[in-house]
Write a protein that holds these residues in place. Structure first.
Motif, PDB file in Angstrom:
ATOM      1  N   GLY A  97      72.533  -5.478  -4.109  1.00  0.00           N
ATOM      2  CA  GLY A  97      72.292  -6.463  -3.062  1.00  0.00           C
ATOM      3  C   GLY A  97      70.841  -6.876  -2.884  1.00  0.00           C
ATOM      4  N   GLU A  98      69.951  -6.353  -3.720  1.00  0.00           N
ATOM      5  CA  GLU A  98      68.548  -6.741  -3.618  1.00  0.00           C
ATOM      6  C   GLU A  98      68.398  -8.201  -4.030  1.00  0.00           C
ATOM      7  N   THR A  99      67.464  -8.880  -3.401  1.00  0.00           N
ATOM      8  CA  THR A  99      67.160 -10.253  -3.782  1.00  0.00           C
ATOM      9  C   THR A  99      65.650 -10.409  -3.888  1.00  0.00           C
ATOM     10  N   GLY A 100      65.232 -11.311  -4.728  1.00  0.00           N
ATOM     11  CA  GLY A 100      63.802 -11.592  -4.830  1.00  0.00           C
ATOM     12  C   GLY A 100      63.562 -12.885  -5.577  1.00  0.00           C
ATOM     13  N   VAL A 101      62.615 -13.661  -5.067  1.00  0.00           N
ATOM     14  CA  VAL A 101      62.188 -14.856  -5.775  1.00  0.00           C
ATOM     15  C   VAL A 101      61.079 -14.416  -6.717  1.00  0.00           C
ATOM     16  N   VAL A 102      61.270 -14.645  -7.990  1.00  0.00           N
ATOM     17  CA  VAL A 102      60.389 -14.156  -9.035  1.00  0.00           C
ATOM     18  C   VAL A 102      59.301 -15.168  -9.399  1.00  0.00           C
ATOM     19  N   ALA A 103      59.664 -16.447  -9.419  1.00  0.00           N
ATOM     20  CA  ALA A 103      58.719 -17.486  -9.825  1.00  0.00           C
ATOM     21  C   ALA A 103      59.137 -18.818  -9.222  1.00  0.00           C
ATOM     22  N   ARG A 104      58.162 -19.679  -8.997  1.00  0.00           N
ATOM     23  CA  ARG A 104      58.439 -21.001  -8.418  1.00  0.00           C
ATOM     24  C   ARG A 104      59.131 -21.929  -9.399  1.00  0.00           C
ATOM     25  N   ASP A 105      58.964 -21.684 -10.688  1.00  0.00           N
ATOM     26  CA  ASP A 105      59.529 -22.556 -11.715  1.00  0.00           C
ATOM     27  C   ASP A 105      59.436 -21.855 -13.062  1.00  0.00           C
ATOM     28  N   LEU A 106      59.916 -22.525 -14.094  1.00  0.00           N
ATOM     29  CA  LEU A 106      59.914 -21.929 -15.429  1.00  0.00           C
ATOM     30  C   LEU A 106      58.503 -21.633 -15.916  1.00  0.00           C
ATOM     31  N   ALA A 107      57.554 -22.517 -15.679  1.00  0.00           N
ATOM     32  CA  ALA A 107      56.184 -22.291 -16.138  1.00  0.00           C
ATOM     33  C   ALA A 107      55.616 -21.003 -15.537  1.00  0.00           C
ATOM     34  N   ASP A 108      55.784 -20.815 -14.239  1.00  0.00           N
ATOM     35  CA  ASP A 108      55.306 -19.572 -13.613  1.00  0.00           C
ATOM     36  C   ASP A 108      56.051 -18.362 -14.169  1.00  0.00           C
ATOM     37  N   PHE A 109      57.365 -18.510 -14.407  1.00  0.00           N
ATOM     38  CA  PHE A 109      58.141 -17.407 -14.949  1.00  0.00           C
ATOM     39  C   PHE A 109      57.623 -16.986 -16.319  1.00  0.00           C
ATOM     40  N   LEU A 110      57.259 -17.950 -17.144  1.00  0.00           N
ATOM     41  CA  LEU A 110      56.692 -17.618 -18.454  1.00  0.00           C
ATOM     42  C   LEU A 110      55.451 -16.747 -18.298  1.00  0.00           C
ATOM     43  N   TRP A 111      54.626 -17.050 -17.308  1.00  0.00           N
ATOM     44  CA  TRP A 111      53.407 -16.271 -17.089  1.00  0.00           C
ATOM     45  C   TRP A 111      53.698 -14.908 -16.471  1.00  0.00           C
ATOM     46  N   VAL A 112      54.760 -14.801 -15.662  1.00  0.00           N
ATOM     47  CA  VAL A 112      55.179 -13.488 -15.149  1.00  0.00           C
ATOM     48  C   VAL A 112      55.578 -12.608 -16.334  1.00  0.00           C
ATOM     49  N   LEU A 113      56.376 -13.173 -17.246  1.00  0.00           N
ATOM     50  CA  LEU A 113      56.768 -12.424 -18.442  1.00  0.00           C
ATOM     51  C   LEU A 113      55.550 -12.063 -19.287  1.00  0.00           C
ATOM     52  N   ASP A 168      66.996 -14.310   0.769  1.00  0.00           N
ATOM     53  CA  ASP A 168      67.748 -13.170   1.275  1.00  0.00           C
ATOM     54  C   ASP A 168      68.615 -13.567   2.464  1.00  0.00           C
ATOM     55  N   ASP A 169      68.082 -14.327   3.395  1.00  0.00           N
ATOM     56  CA  ASP A 169      68.877 -14.764   4.566  1.00  0.00           C
ATOM     57  C   ASP A 169      70.058 -15.622   4.124  1.00  0.00           C
ATOM     58  N   TRP A 170      69.840 -16.511   3.152  1.00  0.00           N
ATOM     59  CA  TRP A 170      70.911 -17.355   2.658  1.00  0.00           C
ATOM     60  C   TRP A 170      72.022 -16.505   2.039  1.00  0.00           C
ATOM     61  N   VAL A 171      71.631 -15.558   1.195  1.00  0.00           N
ATOM     62  CA  VAL A 171      72.613 -14.688   0.552  1.00  0.00           C
ATOM     63  C   VAL A 171      73.348 -13.855   1.595  1.00  0.00           C
ATOM     64  N   MET A 172      72.625 -13.264   2.536  1.00  0.00           N
ATOM     65  CA  MET A 172      73.254 -12.430   3.553  1.00  0.00           C
ATOM     66  C   MET A 172      74.231 -13.241   4.402  1.00  0.00           C
ATOM     67  N   GLY A 173      73.930 -14.512   4.603  1.00  0.00           N
ATOM     68  CA  GLY A 173      74.839 -15.383   5.349  1.00  0.00           C
ATOM     69  C   GLY A 173      76.148 -15.630   4.629  1.00  0.00           C
ATOM     70  N   LEU A 174      76.158 -15.449   3.324  1.00  0.00           N
ATOM     71  CA  LEU A 174      77.380 -15.637   2.531  1.00  0.00           C
ATOM     72  C   LEU A 174      78.183 -14.342   2.363  1.00  0.00           C
ATOM     73  N   CYS A 175      77.534 -13.207   2.586  1.00  0.00           N
ATOM     74  CA  CYS A 175      78.201 -11.914   2.351  1.00  0.00           C
ATOM     75  C   CYS A 175      79.272 -11.646   3.406  1.00  0.00           C
TER      76      CYS A 175
END
Length: 176
Positions: A97-113, A168-175
């Motif tokens: 049930g953990e949630t997290g926003v990892v990157a704002r977009d694909l370009a940022d995600f490439l740099w996270v990786l 997280d709030d959005w997901v919890m609202g659906l659970c």
């Protein structure tokens, strides 16, 4: 244009980032296994309904592209209407049930990786200033597809969390 239900192939930048396996390093590396293509719409909805316990939930807002060893999924979260898939945030939805926003977009995600974090590690590191473990192959991919966007993963993940605080709030609202 956002990937349609019939088009499940990865954008070239994502495919290039996934061209080499991630080094798990006996638990001290990256726990991530990319898929060969996005999960189908049906598989995504089936998973999201099971994950939320909500038979009415739809997985249409996700393009799932990989998982960690516990069964958590990494995905694009399609929350920017009318924007290309590469402009959508990347999120991690953990098996417990953990949630997290990892990157704002694909370009940022490439740099996270490139900084040596996978989706789960980035979500867990949010706000902790986790140390850099540069990955030379993925740095080359990030430089090729997202030049000039390089930042430490901790900075990129923090910015993503600030821009998209409601996951997280959005997901919890659906659970159920």
């Amino acid at each position: 244009m956002i990937t349609t239900a019939d088009d499940r192939g990865f954008p070239a930048a994502l495919a290039a980032a996934f061209a080499h396996p991630f080094d798990y390093a006996d638990g001290d590396g990256v726990d991530f296994e990319p898929f060969d293509a996005f999960l189908s719409a049906e598989e995504t909805t089936d998973w999201f309904r099971a994950w939320t316990g909500n038979a009415e939930a739809s997985g249409d807002v996700f393009r799932v592209f990989g998982c960690d060893g516990t069964g958590g999924y990494a995905a694009f979260w399609l929350v920017r209407p009318g924007r290309d898939l590469a402009e959508q945030p990347v999120v991690f939805l953990g098996s417990e049930g953990e949630t997290g926003v990892v990157a704002r977009d694909l370009a940022d995600f490439l740099w996270v990786l490139a900084d040596g974090l996978g989706p789960r590690e980035a979500a867990e590191a949010s706000g902790t200033g986790a140390g850099s473990r540069p990955d030379a192959r993925r740095t080359a991919v990030a430089e090729r597809f997202a030049p000039g966007r390089g930042q430490p993963a901790a900075v990129l993940v923090a910015r993503a969390g600030e821009e998209f605080p409601g996951l997280d709030d959005w997901v919890m609202g659906l659970c159920r």
